[in-house]
Motif scaffolding. Sequence first.
Motif, PDB file in Angstrom:
ATOM      1  N   TRP A 158      -1.396   9.107   6.043  1.00  0.00           N
ATOM      2  CA  TRP A 158      -1.368   8.435   4.747  1.00  0.00           C
ATOM      3  C   TRP A 158      -1.802   9.431   3.679  1.00  0.00           C
ATOM      4  O   TRP A 158      -2.779  10.168   3.868  1.00  0.00           O
ATOM      5  N   ARG A 159      -1.117   9.463   2.566  1.00  0.00           N
ATOM      6  CA  ARG A 159      -1.376  10.507   1.577  1.00  0.00           C
ATOM      7  C   ARG A 159      -0.939  10.055   0.194  1.00  0.00           C
ATOM      8  O   ARG A 159      -0.248   9.042   0.047  1.00  0.00           O
ATOM      9  N   GLU A 160      -1.313  10.829  -0.818  1.00  0.00           N
ATOM     10  CA  GLU A 160      -0.918  10.575  -2.195  1.00  0.00           C
ATOM     11  C   GLU A 160      -0.364  11.847  -2.802  1.00  0.00           C
ATOM     12  O   GLU A 160      -0.743  12.963  -2.406  1.00  0.00           O
ATOM     13  N   GLY A 192       4.194   4.467  -4.239  1.00  0.00           N
ATOM     14  CA  GLY A 192       3.989   5.865  -4.589  1.00  0.00           C
ATOM     15  C   GLY A 192       4.157   6.813  -3.431  1.00  0.00           C
ATOM     16  O   GLY A 192       4.346   8.015  -3.633  1.00  0.00           O
ATOM     17  N   LEU A 193       4.092   6.290  -2.195  1.00  0.00           N
ATOM     18  CA  LEU A 193       4.268   7.112  -1.000  1.00  0.00           C
ATOM     19  C   LEU A 193       5.683   6.972  -0.443  1.00  0.00           C
ATOM     20  O   LEU A 193       6.299   7.971  -0.049  1.00  0.00           O
ATOM     21  N   GLN A 228      -0.346  14.664  -5.153  1.00  0.00           N
ATOM     22  CA  GLN A 228      -1.452  15.287  -5.866  1.00  0.00           C
ATOM     23  C   GLN A 228      -1.029  15.761  -7.256  1.00  0.00           C
ATOM     24  O   GLN A 228       0.149  16.037  -7.509  1.00  0.00           O
ATOM     25  N   GLU A 232       0.820  -1.216   0.000  1.00  0.00           N
ATOM     26  CA  GLU A 232       0.000   0.000   0.000  1.00  0.00           C
ATOM     27  C   GLU A 232       0.857   1.270   0.000  1.00  0.00           C
ATOM     28  O   GLU A 232       0.359   2.361  -0.281  1.00  0.00           O
TER      29      GLU A 232
END
Length: 513
Positions: free
Chosen positions: A471-473, A286-287, A475, A283
């Motif tokens: 938790w983040r993406e 990308g982070l 942008q 999961e």
Amino acid sequence: MPTRRLQKTDRIIIIGAGAFGLSTSLHLALRGYKNVIVFDRHDYEASKYDYRSGAESASSGMSDSSIDILPHNTFSLTCRNFIKDLNKIIRSAYGSQVEYQDLSKEAIEWWTAWNEEIKNGNDLPPGLDSSDRVYINNGTLSFTDKDELASFELDTIRNMEAAGLAGTQLVTMNPQHVEAAEKRGVGYGIDPFRRKERGKGNVGVLDTTGGVVVADKACRFALHKARALGVKFVFDAQAGAFESFWYDKVGKVIGVKMQNGERHKADKVVMACGGWTPSLIPELDGLCETTCGSVIMLKIPRDSPLFVRFSPERFPSWMWQLWDGAEGGLYGFPRDDLGWMKIGYRGTKYTNPQVQPDGKVRSVPITRYTPGDKITHIPERAMKVFKHFLAEYLPEMAESGIDIELTRLCWYTDSFDNHYVVDDIPGQDTVMVATGGSGHAFKYLPNIGKWIVDIMEGVGLERTLVQRWRWRELQAGEKPFNVLMEGSGSARALQNVAWSKDSDLKLGTRPRL
């Protein structure tokens, strides 16, 4: 963020006994949690966080007995990857990021208290005595070959003054600051590379709150404190090695399965596995990504004048052109008690992309202990940056016949924005991830666990740092601090780089960058 309130009797399992894991276990115990267990596949009791003895985490160090003195050629060929991290930088300087500045101030208070505990010597782990220090307040110099200070340094000075810490940041070109440094006994930190006497520029800022942390001793002390408060530790290549999560019928994590086949139920699992975390937690794609910096070690003989010159009492920790890309990003330390002097490079952060069981490519650490091929050199590019710096800033090394004795890779977990990740996995409120140190987390070993436990308990969630660690993406349109997951085609992928050679260990020539 937590949806169920933790109980003091809850069974909490932590995977990983590095900085994040140790600190979390310690602060859980300090708050009265009675059922905390830490698993790790390395026997840190036996290795004492010494890399040569098998400790692979970025928290590991080199103990006094960790190196056999061999003839030079044998030593450089066989021991090159034996040391992980000898020491770490302490700094309060964080530019405009005042939240980390405040976190550093809090950490230094804890480090100072730990030094006092050790000095009193009432209850110490094996291998430590009352003469040891885990924190050496000898200053951290941030400097450049440019003609003026970077905006980062100017922001730091302004924000430290605003926080009531005026006078802690001393500018090397300011005569009043130079005089103040001399009066305070830290004059050695203003021009440690003797630029003035060589007719060279000397542009930088000495953070007098900063210094050095002795990594292995700090981890051993934290482990000892946690165990004394009731935390249980399982160190074993099979019983301590995470295999997978244990799920109930509806897909909720209810525990962990270890590589020996045993299952352990848990009300909460904290994944704090350092550079191994992104490959264990898909999961995080990308982070976060596992990356490595490059490290060289120089050995200064005890009978050399340089042994005194580079002692912690006469030489600061330092950072050179930290944000200047591939040709900057160096940092270093005074020599240790045995004469080892470490210099690191993070201007280029390398990756080791490998196909994972789910078919996706993720970077994973490769160390001296990795089955199969071993890494025994550093990338050629990193070696060129090291040698260029040594020729310009420390020519006395070559003049004294001192060469590079050891090289190695040092693995971290970078996030795209350089902030940590301390949050539950989306959809799994029983599993928290504590990772993303991005090369600047170890300084918080004494106190980061306090913040992690706050988050577990749902306390202070409105704080800026806690929000940043969620938790983040990335942008759309957002420029990442660290570019992640470029894959096997990346120029930073280890399979695509040119490697240094044994002959590069010899100093005396300045390579072209």
